[in-house]
Design a protein around this motif. Structure first.
Motif, PDB file in Angstrom:
ATOM      1  N   LYS A   1       0.307  -7.597  -0.700  1.00 14.60           N
ATOM      2  CA  LYS A   1      -0.969  -7.204  -0.126  1.00 14.60           C
ATOM      3  C   LYS A   1      -0.933  -5.708   0.177  1.00 14.60           C
ATOM      4  O   LYS A   1       0.149  -5.098   0.223  1.00 14.60           O
ATOM      5  CB  LYS A   1      -1.265  -8.025   1.133  1.00 14.60           C
ATOM      6  N   HIS A   2      -2.081  -5.069   0.307  1.00 14.88           N
ATOM      7  CA  HIS A   2      -3.446  -5.595   0.176  1.00 14.88           C
ATOM      8  C   HIS A   2      -4.020  -4.967  -1.083  1.00 14.88           C
ATOM      9  O   HIS A   2      -4.037  -3.751  -1.182  1.00 14.88           O
ATOM     10  CB  HIS A   2      -4.296  -5.226   1.378  1.00 14.88           C
TER      11      HIS A   2
ATOM     12  N   GLY B   1       0.824  -1.194   0.000  1.00 13.62           N
ATOM     13  CA  GLY B   1       0.000   0.000   0.000  1.00 13.62           C
ATOM     14  C   GLY B   1       0.862   1.248   0.000  1.00 13.62           C
ATOM     15  O   GLY B   1       1.954   1.280   0.578  1.00 13.62           O
TER      16      GLY B   1
ATOM     17  N   ASP C   1      -8.405 -11.686   2.652  1.00 13.30           N
ATOM     18  CA  ASP C   1      -7.959 -11.360   4.002  1.00 13.30           C
ATOM     19  C   ASP C   1      -8.930 -12.010   4.989  1.00 13.30           C
ATOM     20  O   ASP C   1      -9.906 -12.649   4.614  1.00 13.30           O
ATOM     21  CB  ASP C   1      -7.892  -9.841   4.197  1.00 13.30           C
TER      22      ASP C   1
ATOM     23  N   TYR D   1      -6.210  -0.102   0.070  1.00 14.13           N
ATOM     24  CA  TYR D   1      -6.411  -0.254   1.514  1.00 14.13           C
ATOM     25  C   TYR D   1      -5.776   0.887   2.301  1.00 14.13           C
ATOM     26  O   TYR D   1      -6.264   1.261   3.374  1.00 14.13           O
ATOM     27  CB  TYR D   1      -5.812  -1.598   1.927  1.00 14.13           C
TER      28      TYR D   1
ATOM     29  N   SER E   1      -7.916  -6.851  -0.199  1.00 12.14           N
ATOM     30  CA  SER E   1      -7.984  -5.998   0.981  1.00 12.14           C
ATOM     31  C   SER E   1      -9.375  -5.974   1.602  1.00 12.14           C
ATOM     32  O   SER E   1     -10.369  -6.329   0.983  1.00 12.14           O
ATOM     33  CB  SER E   1      -7.536  -4.573   0.633  1.00 12.14           C
ATOM     34  N   TYR E   2      -9.398  -5.503   2.844  1.00 13.04           N
ATOM     35  CA  TYR E   2     -10.616  -5.510   3.646  1.00 13.04           C
ATOM     36  C   TYR E   2     -11.714  -4.588   3.134  1.00 13.04           C
ATOM     37  O   TYR E   2     -12.888  -4.854   3.299  1.00 13.04           O
ATOM     38  CB  TYR E   2     -10.293  -5.035   5.062  1.00 13.04           C
TER      39      TYR E   2
END
Length: 859
Positions: free
Chosen positions: A243-244, A193, A322, A248, A289-290
């Motif tokens: 990630k992510h 990120g 995730d 994010y 990602s969330y």
């Protein structure tokens, strides 16, 4: 043409259109079949033998807690494990049993041998059930931090401050090597990120705010992590997981998991380049990602995960969710009306996700089986993802051709034994030591302020015509001396320090007319003294204008505060007061993902994880320096408990006690910071460092002694002017890893010129050369950060180029983007405090050094 159907037909009367007898056709088919299969990859062979349930199992990842026995000692529960393997055909496990906030069963983690024994137990059980080996994933974000005894490395933001790709690759190699030694070869790192919101609690886990820097450092770490191990080592490789994906790090309000609103241009120019670089470097896996991007949950986005990741970037590896993200489509994002619809949206819709990090229930495999049975998810979709999982296992060296066989004990392989024994080696510690030194950025360094300079004023110059109106004026802005007579000289207040901040005193000096930025003009007779640049209100110590035959210029400036030198070695420091909540805490120096998810504040857990290795705190390292008398007053105390990142530092010593101790010392070392944190527990609403720590510095400053301010933070924090106090010199340290670092410094003896750096590590000069006052290095450790000048935002955010007009949003729900007055538009150019523009205190590229620059003729 000799497939099974046609051979079967041949047995009933020959292959249609073929002149071959049925028996010969069958013999030829069997020969061809064996030839093809001998050349087929193990992953493909396994796939041809699998049922739909087996394939769904390969797409399922569970937390290790699902197969652990209750109570102590921590061990695998065979009944639970067999159930997951037999019923759900499990393909992957993740996490450490010790990832919570406290030790379990008297331990803070397994060492490499204990991890090996646990994973081998699981693999043997899988082979007994006719399954391929499981792949074990774990968060190894700054070294194999869940493996007791492994070498801890700097957090990514600290590593980025080095601007050294070779150092990043070496750090990745150690992380991968130790993860392989623990039989946990799938690492959920690096984090790619681009940190564009300073409130975000995971800033320190990134490589900073510049897409190019993040891309270059991330690619280097990927290459290091995935470098093949020695001959005969099992596993042969470790796999990185970028990630992510994606956006994010750009939450609207700075809180973890908050959605991002990104234009297509911003997404592609700022947030995609690091992922493209990782794909180009051969990264083997990725994690989505969330959060939501432009209102759409990433986990269910075919446009992002299929169109952008697979088709645009060309990523062909394994894509894992995730934590609980498939379930979050129903529970958190509210994008699905039921858990079953959430599975269908994530797997049936995107056609890109390969594995669900479930992680603590059996819902995914049950719902997947139900959807497959009714035709909502077809066999071909299962084949695509199961094959990607199997290929990763084969790439790691875990997957033999079928049928399943129990793996041989790792102790039977001499190469693997050597691999396990290499964990925490002296060479690894030396690399960590070098990396940690390269993470430190020195923001300000000035002479201690004890009063006005003792030099005599410059002699008066002969009268000259008054400067034109456009020239910088004197103290009255007219260019005239007192009384209005234009005598050709200027008078101004001379301030010693940055930007005219000074030492709290002023003195009148008569200076020759000069252009802005020129403060070293000599008098006619060549005498040296103190001169000022009136227009810029800056001051500089005069240097002799006498130039030797070798072209050198004698420097007569007073010594700077840093590095600190004992009085017995040419310095002036004999007694040091150490204070602040970060002074005597290994946990705060190490940050999140150290022993536990949220890090640890119990120093014994860090020391206990490295038996035989002395791991001193900053205070202990200072006390080990010969020739210093070190006093310690905490000043104030943070709660010292997990999930308390918003707490204020409670005063532990009276103001009178602190002032008296500071007055008795030659220098004060104030170590401020925040507790280790990550993800949601680290959310803040205000970047201000708590009032308790700020008040501590103000009280100390009233004693009039110089202060070296050490900041141990994981993100930018507002200091509200305490760093601008006349006594304060600042050294900003990105949260790093301190495994034997100070101990090794102490054992090396710290020669002259090196006394300060071990405890106040060297500034931005790259590697050790600059700290030894050798020639100026080819590349200095560049900043570290974007810092708000008005409210003095100190931040560990490395970037590539200065952007003097960058601004940060301190309290805002939506980013208020403004155009900079000059320079290119940048992703972090924003308004501050809702309406008022705030400049940066130190732009990208800023960073001081202890080196001296010498000019010489070119050959």
């Amino acid at each position: 043409c000799f497939d099974r159907a046609r051979v079967s037909a041949a047995g009933k009367g020959g292959v249609r259109g073929s002149r071959l007898p049925p028996r010969l056709a069958t013999v030829l088919y069997n020969l061809l079949d064996r030839t093809i299969r001998s050349r087929m990859a193990a992953a493909t062979l396994w796939l041809t033998r699998m049922s739909a349930a087996d394939k769904i199992g390969q797409m399922t990842q569970l937390d290790i807690s699902m197969v652990l026995a209750d109570g102590c000692p921590l061990r695998i529960d065979d009944a639970k494990l067999r159930r997951q393997l037999r019923v759900h055909r499990l393909g992957s496990l993740l996490n450490s049993p010790f990832s919570g906030t406290d030790p379990r069963c008297g331990s803070s983690g397994w060492n490499a041998s204990e991890w090996r024994a646990t994973v081998e137990h699981v693999q043997a059980a899988a082979a007994d059930e006719g399954l391929p080996p499981l792949i074990y994933g774990i968060d190894s974000v700054h070294g194999a931090s869940y493996c007791r005894g492994a070498t801890l490395l700097p957090q990514q933001l600290g590593l980025a401050a080095s601007f050294d790709e070779s150092l990043a690759a070496a750090s990745g190699w150690i992380t991968g090597k130790d993860s392989r030694a623990a039989a946990t070869p799938w690492m959920f790192a690096p984090i790619l990120g681009v940190a564009t919101h300073p409130l975000w609690p995971r800033v320190y886990e990134t490589f900073g705010e510049d897409p190019l820097l993040v891309a270059r450092m991330g690619a280097a770490v990927v290459e290091g992590m995935q470098r093949r191990g020695g001959e005969g080592e099992i596993p042969a490789r470790a796999a990185a997981c970028m990630k992510h994906f994606v956006g994010y790090s750009a939450p609207r309000n700075g809180h973890d998991r908050e959605g991002a609103w990104l234009s297509r241009r911003e997404l592609e120019q700022t947030y995609l380049p690091p992922f493209q670089a990782a794909v180009d470097a051969g990264v083997q896996s990725a994690m989505e990602s969330y959060q939501e991007v432009n209102g759409e949950p990433v986990v269910g986005s075919a446009a992002l995960l299929q169109g952008l990741l697979r088709e645009r970037l060309g990523f062909e590896g394994l894509l894992v969710t995730d934590w609980h993200e498939v379930g979050n489509l129903h529970d958190f994002h509210r994008a699905a009306s039921s858990p079953e619809e959430a599975v269908l949206l994530a797997i049936g819709g995107s056609s890109s996700l390969d594995m669900s990090m479930v992680p603590t229930d059996e819902s995914f495999s049950v719902l997947m089986g139900r959807l497959h049975a009714r035709g909502a998810i077809d066999e071909a979709r299962l084949d695509v993802s199961a094959l990607r999982v199997l290929r990763l296992k084969e790439w790691l060296g875990l997957l033999p051709p079928p049928p399943a066989v129990r793996p041989a004990p790792w102790s039977h392989s001499e190469a693997t034994v050597r691999l396990v024994e290499s964990v925490g080696s002296a060479s690894d510690a030396a690399l960590a030591h070098e990396a940690a030194r390269a993470t430190v950025t020195l923001l300000k360094n000035a002479p201690p302020c004890a009063g006005p300079p003792q030099q005599q004023p410059l002699p008066p110059l002969s009268p000259e015509p008054a400067p034109p109106p456009s020239s910088p004026g004197g103290s009255n802005g007219t260019g005239e001396a007192e009384g209005g007579a234009a005598v050709g000289v200027e008078e101004c207040d001379a301030y010693l320090g940055e930007g005219g901040g000074g030492c709290g005193w002023t003195e009148r000096w008569r200076c020759p007319p000069t252009d802005p930025g020129q403060g070293d003009v000599a008098a006619d007779d060549g005498t040296t003294g103190f001169a000022c640049c009136c227009g810029a209100r800056m001051a500089a110590w005069r240097t002799s204008r006498g130039v030797g035959g070798d072209g050198t210029v004698d420097d007569e400036r007073p010594p700077l505060l840093l590095p600190l030198r004992p009085s017995g070695e040419g310095g002036s420091v004999g007694r040091v007061l150490v204070t602040g909540p970060a002074a005597d805490s290994l946990g705060r120096l190490s940050g999140g993902w150290t022993a536990h998810w949220q890090g640890t504040l119990a120093d014994d857990e860090i020391r206990g994880s490295r038996p035989g290795a002395a791991t001193p705190t900053l205070l202990e390292a200072l006390r080990a320096v010969d020739g210093w008398e070190v006093d310690h007053l905490p000043g104030c105390s943070l709660p010292g408990t997990a999930f308390a990142v918003r707490s204020s530092c409670a005063q532990t010593n009276s103001s009178a006690e602190l002032i008296a101790a500071a007055a008795a010392a030659d220098v004060v070392v104030a170590c401020l910071g925040e507790d280790p944190h990550t993800e949601k527990p680290g959310d803040l609403d205000d970047l201000s460092l708590d009032a308790g720590q700020l008040d501590l510095v103000r009280v100390l400053a009233s004693a009039g002694k110089p202060i070296a301010l050490v900041l141990v933070t994981g993100r930018p924090r507002l200091l509200h002017g305490v760093e601008a106090l006349p006594q304060v010199k600042r050294e900003r340290r990105a949260r790093g890893v301190w495994d034997e670092i100070f101990d090794r410094e102490r054992r090396r003896g710290a020669a002259a010129g090196q006394r300060g750096p071990p405890v106040l590590p060297a500034g931005p000069a790259r590697r050790r050369r600059a700290r030894r006052r050798a020639a100026w290095p080819l590349r200095a450790v560049r900043p570290a950060s974007n810092l708000v000048a008005n409210r003095r935002l100190l931040s560990p955010l490395p970037a590539l180029a200065p952007h003097p007009t960058q601004r940060w949003p301190v309290r805002c729900e939506r980013r208020l983007v403004t155009r900079p007055r000059r320079g290119r538009r940048h992703a972090v150019t924003q308004q501050c405090d809702g309406s008022r523009n705030c400049g940066v205190a130190w732009p990208f590229g800023h960073g001081l050094s202890y080196s001296r620059l010498q000019h010489g003729p070119l050959p």
